[in-house]
Scaffold this motif. Structure first.
Motif, PDB file in Angstrom:
ATOM      1  N   PHE A 137       0.503  -1.345  -0.120  1.00 53.60           N
ATOM      2  CA  PHE A 137      -0.176  -0.371   0.056  1.00 53.60           C
ATOM      3  C   PHE A 137       0.696   1.266   0.005  1.00 53.60           C
ATOM      4  O   PHE A 137       0.809   2.807  -0.408  1.00 53.60           O
ATOM      5  N   CYS A 138       2.276   1.135   0.208  1.00 49.46           N
ATOM      6  CA  CYS A 138       2.691   2.656   0.560  1.00 49.46           C
ATOM      7  C   CYS A 138       3.187   2.741  -0.930  1.00 49.46           C
ATOM      8  O   CYS A 138       3.161   4.526  -0.725  1.00 49.46           O
ATOM      9  N   PHE A 139       2.881   2.024  -1.614  1.00 54.29           N
ATOM     10  CA  PHE A 139       3.242   2.276  -3.303  1.00 54.29           C
ATOM     11  C   PHE A 139       2.131   3.692  -3.414  1.00 54.29           C
ATOM     12  O   PHE A 139       2.405   3.574  -5.286  1.00 54.29           O
ATOM     13  N   TYR A 151       0.901   7.813  -7.091  1.00 50.95           N
ATOM     14  CA  TYR A 151      -0.283   8.723  -7.523  1.00 50.95           C
ATOM     15  C   TYR A 151       0.223   9.949  -7.741  1.00 50.95           C
ATOM     16  O   TYR A 151       0.191  10.675  -9.105  1.00 50.95           O
ATOM     17  N   PHE A 152       1.227   9.858  -6.128  1.00 48.11           N
ATOM     18  CA  PHE A 152       1.588  11.766  -6.505  1.00 48.11           C
ATOM     19  C   PHE A 152       2.997  12.263  -7.146  1.00 48.11           C
ATOM     20  O   PHE A 152       3.294  12.590  -7.923  1.00 48.11           O
ATOM     21  N   VAL A 153       3.169  10.660  -7.476  1.00 48.73           N
ATOM     22  CA  VAL A 153       5.026  11.515  -8.721  1.00 48.73           C
ATOM     23  C   VAL A 153       4.657  11.854  -9.706  1.00 48.73           C
ATOM     24  O   VAL A 153       4.736  12.674 -10.328  1.00 48.73           O
ATOM     25  N   PHE A 154       3.154  10.897 -10.086  1.00 52.69           N
ATOM     26  CA  PHE A 154       2.910  10.921 -10.980  1.00 52.69           C
ATOM     27  C   PHE A 154       1.719  12.356 -11.401  1.00 52.69           C
ATOM     28  O   PHE A 154       1.659  12.747 -12.648  1.00 52.69           O
ATOM     29  N   ARG A 180       2.364  14.747 -10.027  1.00 52.13           N
ATOM     30  CA  ARG A 180       2.972  15.942  -9.968  1.00 52.13           C
ATOM     31  C   ARG A 180       3.542  16.483 -11.449  1.00 52.13           C
ATOM     32  O   ARG A 180       2.930  17.975 -11.779  1.00 52.13           O
ATOM     33  N   TYR A 181       3.855  15.411 -12.648  1.00 54.82           N
ATOM     34  CA  TYR A 181       3.601  15.699 -13.868  1.00 54.82           C
ATOM     35  C   TYR A 181       2.131  15.647 -14.584  1.00 54.82           C
ATOM     36  O   TYR A 181       2.370  15.571 -15.864  1.00 54.82           O
ATOM     37  N   ARG A 182       1.581  15.720 -13.863  1.00 58.46           N
ATOM     38  CA  ARG A 182       0.124  15.430 -14.369  1.00 58.46           C
ATOM     39  C   ARG A 182       0.055  14.705 -15.549  1.00 58.46           C
ATOM     40  O   ARG A 182      -0.658  13.877 -16.317  1.00 58.46           O
ATOM     41  N   SER A 183       0.859  13.607 -15.178  1.00 60.66           N
ATOM     42  CA  SER A 183       0.323  12.599 -16.481  1.00 60.66           C
ATOM     43  C   SER A 183      -0.686  10.919 -15.651  1.00 60.66           C
ATOM     44  O   SER A 183      -1.227  11.199 -14.588  1.00 60.66           O
ATOM     45  N   ARG A 184      -1.200  10.983 -17.000  1.00 57.84           N
ATOM     46  CA  ARG A 184      -1.552  10.071 -17.181  1.00 57.84           C
ATOM     47  C   ARG A 184      -1.447   8.555 -16.610  1.00 57.84           C
ATOM     48  O   ARG A 184      -2.627   7.799 -15.980  1.00 57.84           O
ATOM     49  N   LEU A 185      -0.415   8.477 -16.176  1.00 64.79           N
ATOM     50  CA  LEU A 185       0.042   7.061 -15.919  1.00 64.79           C
ATOM     51  C   LEU A 185      -0.387   7.056 -14.372  1.00 64.79           C
ATOM     52  O   LEU A 185       0.089   6.225 -13.633  1.00 64.79           O
ATOM     53  N   ARG A 186      -0.798   8.153 -13.290  1.00 73.27           N
ATOM     54  CA  ARG A 186      -1.354   7.951 -11.928  1.00 73.27           C
ATOM     55  C   ARG A 186      -2.252   7.288 -11.009  1.00 73.27           C
ATOM     56  O   ARG A 186      -2.268   6.575 -10.086  1.00 73.27           O
ATOM     57  N   ILE A 187      -2.760   6.798 -12.482  1.00 77.31           N
ATOM     58  CA  ILE A 187      -4.094   6.012 -12.333  1.00 77.31           C
ATOM     59  C   ILE A 187      -3.360   4.193 -11.883  1.00 77.31           C
ATOM     60  O   ILE A 187      -3.761   3.669 -11.152  1.00 77.31           O
ATOM     61  N   GLY A 234      -0.622   3.500 -11.341  1.00 77.29           N
ATOM     62  CA  GLY A 234       0.153   4.076 -10.183  1.00 77.29           C
ATOM     63  C   GLY A 234      -0.355   3.440  -8.997  1.00 77.29           C
ATOM     64  O   GLY A 234       0.145   3.234  -8.055  1.00 77.29           O
ATOM     65  N   LEU A 235      -1.526   3.797  -8.884  1.00 78.35           N
ATOM     66  CA  LEU A 235      -2.743   4.437  -7.635  1.00 78.35           C
ATOM     67  C   LEU A 235      -2.782   2.670  -8.024  1.00 78.35           C
ATOM     68  O   LEU A 235      -2.676   1.847  -6.783  1.00 78.35           O
TER      69      LEU A 235
END
Length: 255
Positions: free
Chosen positions: A163-165, A169-172, A174-181, A183-184
């Motif tokens: 869950f720490c990972f 979500y917040f890493v991506f 920061r760059y407004r990347s669609r990859l954030r979902i 990451g979550l």
């Protein structure tokens, strides 16, 4: 109505990252006090033989538990390698801050969970008297009788390594990347795998893992705004701008 739905959707996205962990905590309390925790864990307990048949199972203990610990160590080494590369190559040095955020946010969640485990009196299912153990079944708001040992079970430690990972979500973000979902999803999925593996073994209740997810989520969120204090205002402004753009593209509607 379409404009209102767009605005509601944008606002929901912005505030969901704050409110969803509260829902998880509420659900954890419901699971505890409705005895759904006990009902779920009883499915993996052999009452006839009075034992946990999957406690030492090769998949749940060997692969998910022990293998999961090795995976976390591998990912820590991978972070170290990437951080060295980022510092060596001048064109990548702008990523140093986000790499430090990722380290702090990802490490603090399990650290806080470990601290709480060392001070709470909630026990693993296999320690409980109702499952042929020695300890009473205590819930989060129950009175703790004097002299009981620390439980070393709550919140769930192993699932915190997954869950720490959610910090990804917040890493991506920061760059407004669609990859954030993604990451979550990676953090939630890995934590669920680790958590379910432990539940099948008799090491944790579902409520333990929900609290761990909420802790890791809030740690990642809080550290994000500490590292980037202007982000909340920026996200609000971007949300309002997106609302105006999308509403202006719609035909004028009345009623």
């Amino acid at each position: 109505m379409s404009i209102l739905k767009i605005r509601a959707g944008q606002r929901f996205y912005l505030y969901a990252i704050i409110l969803i962990p509260l829902v998880l905590l509420l659900l954890a309390v419901i699971l505890e006090y409705s005895d759904l925790d006990l009902l779920w864990e009883s499915q993996f307990y052999d009452a006839g033989r009075q034992l946990w048949p999957y406690k030492s199972h090769w998949l749940f203990n060997g692969v998910i538990h022990t293998g999961g610990q090795y995976l976390d160590k591998f990912l820590a080494v991978l972070w170290l390698v990437i951080f060295v590369v980022v510092n060596v190559k001048k064109e990548l040095r702008s990523y140093r801050k986000i790499m430090l955020y990722f380290l702090v946010a990802t490490a603090l969640g399990p650290a806080l969970v470990g601290f709480l485990k060392a001070h709470t009196h909630i026990y693993t299912p296999w320690d409980l008297q109702i499952f042929n153990g020695k300890e009473p079944h205590l819930r989060i708001f129950d009175h703790v009788p004097q002299g009981l040992p620390v439980g070393h079970a709550f919140p769930a430690g192993h699932s915190s390594g997954g869950f720490c990972f959610v910090s990804l979500y917040f890493v991506f973000l920061r760059y407004r990347s669609r990859l954030r979902i993604y990451g979550l999803l990676f953090g939630v999925a890995l934590g669920l795998i680790f958590g379910l593996g432990q539940q099948v073994r008799g090491a944790h209740f579902p409520s333990h893992d929900l609290v761990t997810l909420a802790i890791c989520w809030y740690i990642s969120l809080g550290m994000y705004f500490i590292f980037y204090p202007k982000e909340w205002t920026a996200l609000q402004n971007e949300t309002e701008l997106a609302e105006r753009r999308r509403s202006s593209s719609l035909p004028n509607q009345s009623g």
